[in-house]
Every structure is written in C-alpha cells, then in structure tokens.
Scaffold this active site. Structure first.
Site, PDB file in Angstrom:
ATOM      1  N   ILE A 325       0.877  -1.182   0.000  1.00 37.72           N
ATOM      2  CA  ILE A 325       0.000   0.000   0.000  1.00 37.72           C
ATOM      3  C   ILE A 325       0.910   1.226   0.000  1.00 37.72           C
ATOM      4  CG2 ILE A 325      -0.249   0.031   2.533  1.00 37.72           C
ATOM      5  CD1 ILE A 325      -3.181   0.965   2.017  1.00 37.72           C
ATOM      6  N   VAL A 327       0.804   5.713  -0.672  1.00 38.67           N
ATOM      7  CA  VAL A 327       0.025   6.922  -0.965  1.00 38.67           C
ATOM      8  C   VAL A 327       1.007   8.031  -1.365  1.00 38.67           C
ATOM      9  CG1 VAL A 327      -1.528   8.664   0.042  1.00 38.67           C
ATOM     10  CG2 VAL A 327      -1.770   6.247   0.678  1.00 38.67           C
ATOM     11  N   GLU A 359       2.882  -7.757   6.233  1.00 32.40           N
ATOM     12  CA  GLU A 359       4.222  -7.609   6.818  1.00 32.40           C
ATOM     13  C   GLU A 359       4.615  -6.140   6.708  1.00 32.40           C
ATOM     14  OE1 GLU A 359       4.533 -10.239   4.201  1.00 32.40           O
ATOM     15  OE2 GLU A 359       4.186 -11.847   5.635  1.00 32.40           O
ATOM     16  N   ASN A 364       9.259   1.438   9.781  1.00 31.65           N
ATOM     17  CA  ASN A 364       8.265   2.249   9.052  1.00 31.65           C
ATOM     18  C   ASN A 364       7.188   2.701  10.039  1.00 31.65           C
ATOM     19  OD1 ASN A 364       6.502   3.398   7.270  1.00 31.65           O
ATOM     20  ND2 ASN A 364       6.538   1.711   5.791  1.00 31.65           N
ATOM     21  N   TYR A 371      -1.428   0.712  10.901  1.00 28.80           N
ATOM     22  CA  TYR A 371      -1.968  -0.634  11.093  1.00 28.80           C
ATOM     23  C   TYR A 371      -2.451  -0.838  12.530  1.00 28.80           C
ATOM     24  CZ  TYR A 371       0.402  -1.369   6.614  1.00 28.80           C
ATOM     25  OH  TYR A 371       0.822  -1.260   5.310  1.00 28.80           O
TER      26      TYR A 371
END
Ligand SMILES: CC(C)(COP(=O)(O)OP(=O)(O)OC[C@H]1O[C@@H](n2cnc3c(N)ncnc32)[C@H](O)[C@@H]1OP(=O)(O)O)[C@@H](O)C(=O)NCCC(=O)NCCS
Length: 412
Positions: A325, A327, A359, A364, A371
């Site tokens: 993912i 952005v 994962e 990060n 998450y």
C-alpha cells in the site's frame, strides 16, 4: 490601400497585458502595456498614439484585428467592444484572431530555430482557478493549422497526459504559454523527458497578432463587425453558494483496477512516497502481481486521472494478504490509506475471509501507526525479510481478525 500593403491595426487584452500593433505594409509598430483593470483606460489612447505616430487616421485602416480569446472575461469583452466601435467608425472589416494561436506564433518568432513543417505547438495559458486554456497548432510551413481548438483543462491534465510519454514522443512535444512560468513546479516532471519549451515568455504580442492578421487578410478572411465575438471556453465564471458547496463535496478521487499501463506512474509515485527508494516495489513486483491476478487497485484524481495511491492484496482460501500500500507523498495524512484498507475489509466480508495479514518494516513508523490504529496486532517477526539500504531488515507480521457477522470490525 492596396491588397499587397494593407494598413492593419491589431489588439489583444485577453491576458494581463495590453498588446497592440499597427502595420503599414511591412512596417510594424507594436505596444506592450500593463493591462488588467487598466486595459480599458489604456487601450484607446494607445491605439490613437500608434496611428498618430504613423501619420494616419482611423479612416486609413483596412481592417482591425483583435484577439478573441480565450482569456480573461473582461479583457475579451474590452478587445471585442473596442474593435466593434472602431471598425464601425472607420467603416472597415474585422479580423477575428485566436489568442492562443497568437501565443504560438509569438513563440515561433522568438525561438532560435523556426518551426519545421508538421511541428505541433501546445499553448498553455493560465486560466486561474487551477485551470488552463489549452490549444494546439500545427505549423504547415507558411501558416498555423488548428490541431486542437481551445479547451479548458484542469491544471493537473498536462502531467496526467504527458508525464509517461516515451522520450521519442516527448521530443516532439513543443510547449509554450504563460502557465509554464506561473506554475513551474506543476510542470517540472516534464522537463527531464526532453519536452521542448518554445517560449515561457510567449504572449499574444503585437508582432504575432499582425503576422496572423496579415495572413488572414491575404486569405480574405475578414468578417463584418457584427460577427466579431469573444471566444469563451469557460461557460460560467460565477458560482452560486450551492454550486460551490457541491463542488467542495464532490468526490476528488476514484478507485479502479490497476493495469500494466499504470506501472510507470505507480513506480514514480511510490518511489517518492517511501522513506527510502529501496522500500518501494519494483517493476517486476507489479508485473508478476498483475500476471498472478492479484487484487490491485489504484486511486486516481477525478480531474486529470493522476494516480495518488496503490493497494495490492492476494486472496487466500479464507484469508487475504495485504502485499503493498502506498500513498503519494503530497496526499499522505488525509485518510487515503485508511480508505483503501476499508475496501479490503469489504473484500474480506465478500469473500468470507476472516483474517487479513500483512508484513511491515519495524522502522516504518507511519505504516506501523496506521496498522495499529486499524486494529492489526503483531503476531510474529521474519528475520532479515526485507532488503534495506545497509543490508537486510526484519518484517513484523501483523494480523487483523475480521468479524464476518456483517461489520468489518476488528475482533482482537
Ligand atoms: C503508510 C502510508 C501508506 C499511510 O498513508 P496515509 O494515506 O498517509 O495514511 P492515512 O492518512 O490514511 O492515515 C491513517 C493513519 O496512519 C498514520 N499516519 C498517517 N500519516 C502519518 C504521519 N505523518 N506520521 C505518523 N503517522 C501517520 C496515523 O495513524 C493515521 O491515523 P490518524 O489520522 O488517526 O492519526 C503512507 O505514509 C505511505 O504511502 N508510505 C510509503 C509507503 C509505505 O511505507 N507503505 C507501507 C508498506 S507496509
């Protein structure tokens, strides 16, 4: 006056300058004055001065040419009504000029090398309100042919169209117009492609207006004063409160399936979005995911289609694995990742998948925060899973249970 040596007056107030010029045969006198609110006050005395300096009067004019736009609403009305008044008084015909074509002609006149027959020049003029007036003109060796009549484009459209063209196509792309100077950052990604900038300072100057007017005169392309009209491409400049509200609430993005053609734009977006380029997916990752038939979505701007986010997931039997993912950097922190995760939860419900896996690099922080807030919990760690700038990095394995009772609520 003879056909070979017409006396032509030309003017344009479509931009924030007053451009005017007088041609007596081949002799040309041109003016470039501040316009905007001063245009109507400046114009008539300026034109009178041009005639006086040439020792002429209004009745000596063979025709009056004016830039009909597109451009500033008041400026177009000023040029048109002044032309109509003068042409009626002088009893001469009118030549209606395309302001964007005059910009292309000015760029050609200023360029160190003349256009070759077949060259197409795109004119991008600032239309304010995040929009552009755009036209394209092909040089046939003696005159311009309209390749694309004037249109109103969102400011994002040139990048959406051209940021991914091949270098061969890019070198044939000739751009000019004041938007290039007004929004340098918005076009910056085009320059490394080798796009030709023909004239950042190109404008509907007097010399260009007269060149177009002389060709129109030679073709007999004059009209009666009653047919002199401004060229509007923006239908409406004033919006009601309800219209402004509707625009503010209108969706700015759409989600669609990712295709192979999206790969270059996605790679560029993701490389810039990641803390380090080595964190981003590679072309191979995307190609093999497409081949494998994974669930791949891109989120695009409604205006111009620019890709602002990507999301890739792999379906299992009763679980789904979020593979990637990202952005676009400028759009982060606006809830886009959260919205894409929302699509995945819906997919889990539709496929009766009760587990969503992923994962993530422990380094990060943004992704980990996202998450965790979304109800994922850490359930394991894979040693040296990811390539990192200085070797390898672990992966945290995270899982979210999906309540298949109907809502996509986390059960952990
Ligand atoms: C991680 C990423 C996808 C988040 O996208 P995003 O659209 O900015 O996230 P959202 O706006 O939906 O934010 C949702 C949550 O993410 C976290 N978050 C977003 N921006 C953050 C920031 N600048 N700093 C810390 N946390 C942040 C917050 O928890 C936020 O919740 P909140 O709004 O309640 O505070 C984005 O930063 C990105 O593309 N990073 C590069 C690619 C990447 O690392 N992908 C993850 C691979 S596992």
């Amino acid at each position: 006056m003879s056909v070979a040596a017409p006396v032509l007056l030309a003017l344009d107030t479509a931009t924030d300058r007053v451009h005017a010029a007088l041609a007596v045969g081949a002799a040309v006198q041109a003016l470039d004055l501040p316009g905007g609110a001063q245009a109507s006050a400046q114009l008539l005395p300026a034109l009178q001065g041009l005639l006086r300096d040439a020792g002429l009067t209004w009745s000596d004019l063979d025709a009056i040419a004016f830039g009909s736009g597109p451009g500033a609403f008041t400026g177009l009305r000023t040029a048109c009504s002044v032309t109509q008044g003068l042409a009626l008084g002088a009893d001469c015909p009118v030549i209606v000029l395309d302001t964007l074509m005059a910009v292309a002609e000015d760029a050609r006149q200023q360029a160190p090398q003349d256009c070759a027959p077949g060259d197409t020049v795109w004119v991008l003029q600032d239309a304010r309100m995040e929009e552009l007036y755009v036209g394209a003109f092909t040089w046939d060796g003696a005159d311009w042919q309209v390749a694309q009549a004037a249109q109103l484009w969102p400011l994002t459209e040139p990048i959406a169209r051209w940021a991914q063209v091949s270098q061969d196509t890019a070198k044939d792309l000739h751009l000019c117009g004041n938007a290039l100077q007004a929004y340098p950052d918005r076009f910056a990604t085009l320059w490394p492609l080798g796009v030709t900038v023909m004239g950042e300072t190109a404008a509907p100057r007097g010399g260009a207006l007269l060149a177009l007017a002389q060709r129109a005169w030679a073709r007999g392309d004059t009209v009666d004063v009653a047919l002199a009209l401004p060229r509007y491409v923006r239908d409406k400049v004033a919006q009601t409160t309800a219209e402004r509200r509707a625009i503010a609430q209108a969706p700015r993005h759409i989600d669609r399936l990712m295709t192979e053609a999206d790969i270059p734009a996605v790679l560029e977006m993701e490389q810039a979005a990641c803390v380090h380029p080595v964190h981003a997916w590679t072309e191979d990752n995307y190609r093999s995911s497409l081949r494998s038939g994974y669930w791949m979505r891109v989120r695009c701007e409604v205006d111009g289609g620019r890709i602002v986010a990507v999301c890739v997931a792999m379906d299992g039997v009763d679980e789904i694995h979020l593979l990637n993912i990202a952005v676009a950097r400028a759009q982060q922190g606006q809830g886009i990742a959260r919205a894409l995760l929302g699509l995945l939860y819906e997919r889990c419900l539709a496929r009766q998948a009760s587990l969503l896996w992923l994962e993530v690099r422990p380094s990060n922080e943004r992704a980990c925060a996202l998450y965790t807030r979304e109800g994922f919990v850490e359930v394991g760690r894979r040693k040296g899973y990811y390539p990192a700038p200085d070797g390898r990095e672990d992966a945290l394995v995270m899982r979210r249970n999906i309540d298949l009772g109907g809502t996509a609520r986390a059960m952990d």
